[in-house]
Design a protein around this motif. Structure first.
Motif, PDB file in Angstrom:
ATOM      1  N   PRO A  28       1.369  -1.324   2.649  1.00  8.32           N
ATOM      2  CA  PRO A  28       2.245  -0.452   3.424  1.00  8.32           C
ATOM      3  C   PRO A  28       3.607  -1.104   3.649  1.00  8.32           C
ATOM      4  O   PRO A  28       3.725  -2.333   3.674  1.00  8.32           O
ATOM      5  N   ALA A  29       4.626  -0.268   3.808  1.00  4.94           N
ATOM      6  CA  ALA A  29       5.970  -0.752   4.116  1.00  4.94           C
ATOM      7  C   ALA A  29       6.154  -0.695   5.631  1.00  4.94           C
ATOM      8  O   ALA A  29       5.760   0.269   6.274  1.00  4.94           O
ATOM      9  N   ALA A  91      -4.181   7.734   5.918  1.00  3.89           N
ATOM     10  CA  ALA A  91      -3.902   7.658   4.477  1.00  3.89           C
ATOM     11  C   ALA A  91      -2.624   8.420   4.154  1.00  3.89           C
ATOM     12  O   ALA A  91      -2.350   9.475   4.727  1.00  3.89           O
ATOM     13  N   GLU A  92      -1.841   7.857   3.245  1.00  2.00           N
ATOM     14  CA  GLU A  92      -0.646   8.486   2.688  1.00  2.00           C
ATOM     15  C   GLU A  92       0.227   9.170   3.735  1.00  2.00           C
ATOM     16  O   GLU A  92       0.582  10.342   3.621  1.00  2.00           O
ATOM     17  N   SER A  93       0.579   8.409   4.765  1.00  2.00           N
ATOM     18  CA  SER A  93       1.439   8.940   5.821  1.00  2.00           C
ATOM     19  C   SER A  93       2.155   7.778   6.495  1.00  2.00           C
ATOM     20  O   SER A  93       2.020   6.636   6.079  1.00  2.00           O
ATOM     21  N   SER A  94       2.911   8.082   7.526  1.00  2.00           N
ATOM     22  CA  SER A  94       3.571   7.019   8.275  1.00  2.00           C
ATOM     23  C   SER A  94       3.341   7.240   9.765  1.00  2.00           C
ATOM     24  O   SER A  94       3.178   8.371  10.221  1.00  2.00           O
ATOM     25  N   ILE A  95       3.301   6.131  10.492  1.00  2.00           N
ATOM     26  CA  ILE A  95       3.157   6.189  11.943  1.00  2.00           C
ATOM     27  C   ILE A  95       4.162   5.227  12.566  1.00  2.00           C
ATOM     28  O   ILE A  95       4.642   4.300  11.909  1.00  2.00           O
ATOM     29  N   THR A  96       4.472   5.472  13.817  1.00  2.00           N
ATOM     30  CA  THR A  96       5.351   4.595  14.578  1.00  2.00           C
ATOM     31  C   THR A  96       4.514   3.909  15.649  1.00  2.00           C
ATOM     32  O   THR A  96       3.726   4.561  16.334  1.00  2.00           O
ATOM     33  N   VAL A  97       4.691   2.597  15.786  1.00  2.00           N
ATOM     34  CA  VAL A  97       3.894   1.800  16.716  1.00  2.00           C
ATOM     35  C   VAL A  97       4.837   0.976  17.586  1.00  2.00           C
ATOM     36  O   VAL A  97       5.797   0.392  17.089  1.00  2.00           O
ATOM     37  N   ASP A  98       4.539   0.925  18.889  1.00  2.00           N
ATOM     38  CA  ASP A  98       5.279   0.076  19.818  1.00  2.00           C
ATOM     39  C   ASP A  98       4.494  -1.214  20.024  1.00  2.00           C
ATOM     40  O   ASP A  98       3.309  -1.184  20.382  1.00  2.00           O
ATOM     41  N   LEU A  99       5.150  -2.340  19.810  1.00  2.00           N
ATOM     42  CA  LEU A  99       4.515  -3.647  19.923  1.00  2.00           C
ATOM     43  C   LEU A  99       5.220  -4.484  20.987  1.00  2.00           C
ATOM     44  O   LEU A  99       6.450  -4.595  20.971  1.00  2.00           O
ATOM     45  N   PRO A 100       4.476  -5.088  21.914  1.00  2.00           N
ATOM     46  CA  PRO A 100       5.104  -5.957  22.915  1.00  2.00           C
ATOM     47  C   PRO A 100       5.599  -7.247  22.257  1.00  2.00           C
ATOM     48  O   PRO A 100       4.940  -7.800  21.386  1.00  2.00           O
TER      49      PRO A 100
END
Length: 171
Positions: A28-29, A91-100
């Motif tokens: 993944p990118a 699969a075959e999608s993108s998500i946004t994640v918040d990381l501390p």
């Protein structure tokens, strides 16, 4: 009977390893989207932030567990963080994640000086390490990083005129 069990176990291990290899073929990118300040402690020189990253997955769905990460700015260890919650990446999608992310403000003077001497460029590198579960009891430890350059000089030129005057004086 023993041969049958050994064959089944060998096949299960082969399937698990094939999944790991296939997942590594379609990595993944990860892109840095934003950094937000949550808390600033001037006495201990620490800033707690929230880093927003986008994970673009062109392969099968997977889960990330026990993510740890370090941020280097102009080759100085500037921040680190840990995300304990599982991150499910479809699969075959993108998500946004918040990381501390906890920033060591004591490292910033060295970062600032290096930015000035490096033509007003801020080089960043985010190094991550996390577990990807495979077939219930197996996990695969993955390490990855992404880096780039943020041209601070170009950002300053794009500031509104009144803000430039306050920061740099009248031309």
């Amino acid at each position: 009977m023993q041969l049958k069990r050994t064959t089944v176990v060998a096949l299960l291990l082969l399937v698990a390893l094939t999944g790991v290899v296939r997942a590594e073929d379609k990595k993944p990118a990860v892109k840095l989207k934003a950094i937000a300040l949550k808390h600033l402690d001037v006495t201990s020189l620490v800033a707690d932030t929230l880093v927003t990253v986008e994970i673009e997955n062109s392969g099968p769905a997977f889960t990330i567990k026990a993510a740890s990460y370090r941020l280097k700015l102009n080759d100085h260890e500037a921040a680190e963080g840990h995300h304990d919650e599982a991150i499910n990446v479809p699969a075959e999608s993108s998500i946004t994640v918040d990381l501390p992310l906890t920033i060591n403000l004591a490292a910033l003077p060295g970062v600032t000086w290096r930015t000035i001497t490096d033509g007003l460029n801020l080089n960043y590198k985010l190094v991550t390490e996390f577990d990807v579960p495979r077939l219930g009891m197996f996990t695969h430890k993955m390490k990855t990083s992404f880096s780039g350059t943020l041209p601070v000089g170009d950002m300053a030129l794009g500031l509104p005129g009144k803000l430039k005057e306050k920061l740099f004086g009248k031309p």
